[in-house]
Design a protein around this motif. Structure first.
Motif, PDB file in Angstrom:
ATOM      1  N   ARG A 249       2.789 -17.128 -15.600  1.00  0.00           N
ATOM      2  CA  ARG A 249       2.122 -17.345 -16.775  1.00  0.00           C
ATOM      3  C   ARG A 249       0.506 -17.566 -16.246  1.00  0.00           C
ATOM      4  O   ARG A 249      -0.203 -17.022 -17.156  1.00  0.00           O
ATOM      5  N   THR A 250       0.335 -18.474 -15.393  1.00  0.00           N
ATOM      6  CA  THR A 250      -0.769 -18.765 -15.284  1.00  0.00           C
ATOM      7  C   THR A 250      -1.814 -17.690 -14.636  1.00  0.00           C
ATOM      8  O   THR A 250      -2.975 -17.365 -15.002  1.00  0.00           O
TER       9      THR A 250
ATOM     10  N   MET B  87      -2.721 -15.466 -17.759  1.00  0.00           N
ATOM     11  CA  MET B  87      -3.755 -16.120 -18.451  1.00  0.00           C
ATOM     12  C   MET B  87      -5.070 -15.876 -17.699  1.00  0.00           C
ATOM     13  O   MET B  87      -6.049 -15.523 -18.345  1.00  0.00           O
TER      14      MET B  87
ATOM     15  N   ASN C 139      -6.667 -12.790 -17.971  1.00  0.00           N
ATOM     16  CA  ASN C 139      -7.082 -12.626 -19.861  1.00  0.00           C
ATOM     17  C   ASN C 139      -6.168 -11.475 -20.570  1.00  0.00           C
ATOM     18  O   ASN C 139      -6.512 -10.957 -21.408  1.00  0.00           O
TER      19      ASN C 139
ATOM     20  N   HIS D 287      -3.660 -10.619 -22.998  1.00  0.00           N
ATOM     21  CA  HIS D 287      -3.245 -11.228 -24.419  1.00  0.00           C
ATOM     22  C   HIS D 287      -1.943 -11.510 -24.624  1.00  0.00           C
ATOM     23  O   HIS D 287      -1.848 -12.461 -25.525  1.00  0.00           O
ATOM     24  N   HIS D 288      -1.076 -11.222 -23.810  1.00  0.00           N
ATOM     25  CA  HIS D 288       0.366 -11.741 -24.222  1.00  0.00           C
ATOM     26  C   HIS D 288       0.934 -12.681 -22.884  1.00  0.00           C
ATOM     27  O   HIS D 288       2.053 -12.522 -22.418  1.00  0.00           O
ATOM     28  N   HIS D 289      -0.093 -13.235 -22.424  1.00  0.00           N
ATOM     29  CA  HIS D 289       0.325 -14.085 -21.184  1.00  0.00           C
ATOM     30  C   HIS D 289       1.517 -15.166 -21.577  1.00  0.00           C
ATOM     31  O   HIS D 289       2.283 -15.456 -20.403  1.00  0.00           O
ATOM     32  N   HIS D 290       1.513 -15.476 -22.658  1.00  0.00           N
ATOM     33  CA  HIS D 290       2.584 -16.339 -23.219  1.00  0.00           C
ATOM     34  C   HIS D 290       4.022 -15.821 -22.874  1.00  0.00           C
ATOM     35  O   HIS D 290       5.032 -16.204 -22.873  1.00  0.00           O
TER      36      HIS D 290
END
Length: 153
Positions: A98-99, A102, A105, A107-110
């Motif tokens: 996840r990190t 992120m 960049n 957009h859907h890292h979550h």
């Protein structure tokens, strides 16, 4: 699973949010692979790591509705370290991906929900592909992150 273990593992699996696998035989195949690796482990550290993988395979299958085997009854003297190791190992991997997403960049890292061992570049490529993240950037970020991220074998 005893209620105390189930009470802990159910919300943890929910947080990880891993995709259900298909066909259901995937869970049995994974468990067989983990049991094989556990039998060949030589050091105490390797045995702990492989045993945590076995417990994870069983608990994930049960959580996903494919009860392939029961976890042994919890005995703090025998299992506390194993469960602690399993929770730390897979949570750190989950957070690693996840990190990395992120930091790329995405957009859907979550939405990134993975626990495969990120120590090999081809695993980073696989994850980038599953989540439509630039594989070159994801691999670059993943390599840098591996230098500082606390990952358990």
């Amino acid at each position: 699973m005893r209620p105390t273990i189930n009470t802990l593992l159910r919300p943890w699996h929910r947080m990880l949010g891993l995709s259900r696998q298909s066909p259901p035989s995937w869970y049995r195949d994974r468990l067989r692979e983990e049991l094989r690796e556990r039998r060949t482990a030589e050091t105490r550290w390797q045995k702990l790591s492989e045993a945590s993988d076995v417990f994870f395979s069983i608990s994930r299958a049960r959580y996903d509705g494919v009860p392939i085997r029961k976890l042994p009854p919890f005995a703090a003297s025998r299992h506390l370290l194993l469960y602690a190791y399993m929770l730390a190992k897979y949570t750190l991997r989950w957070k690693f991906y996840r990190t990395a997403a992120m930091l790329c960049n995405a957009h859907h890292h979550h939405m990134v929900r993975e626990v495969v061992n990120p120590s090999k570049d081809h695993k980073l490529d696989d994850v980038a592909s599953r989540y439509q993240i630039d594989p070159v950037e994801f691999k670059r970020v993943g390599r840098q992150l591996r230098r500082v991220w606390p990952l358990l074998p």
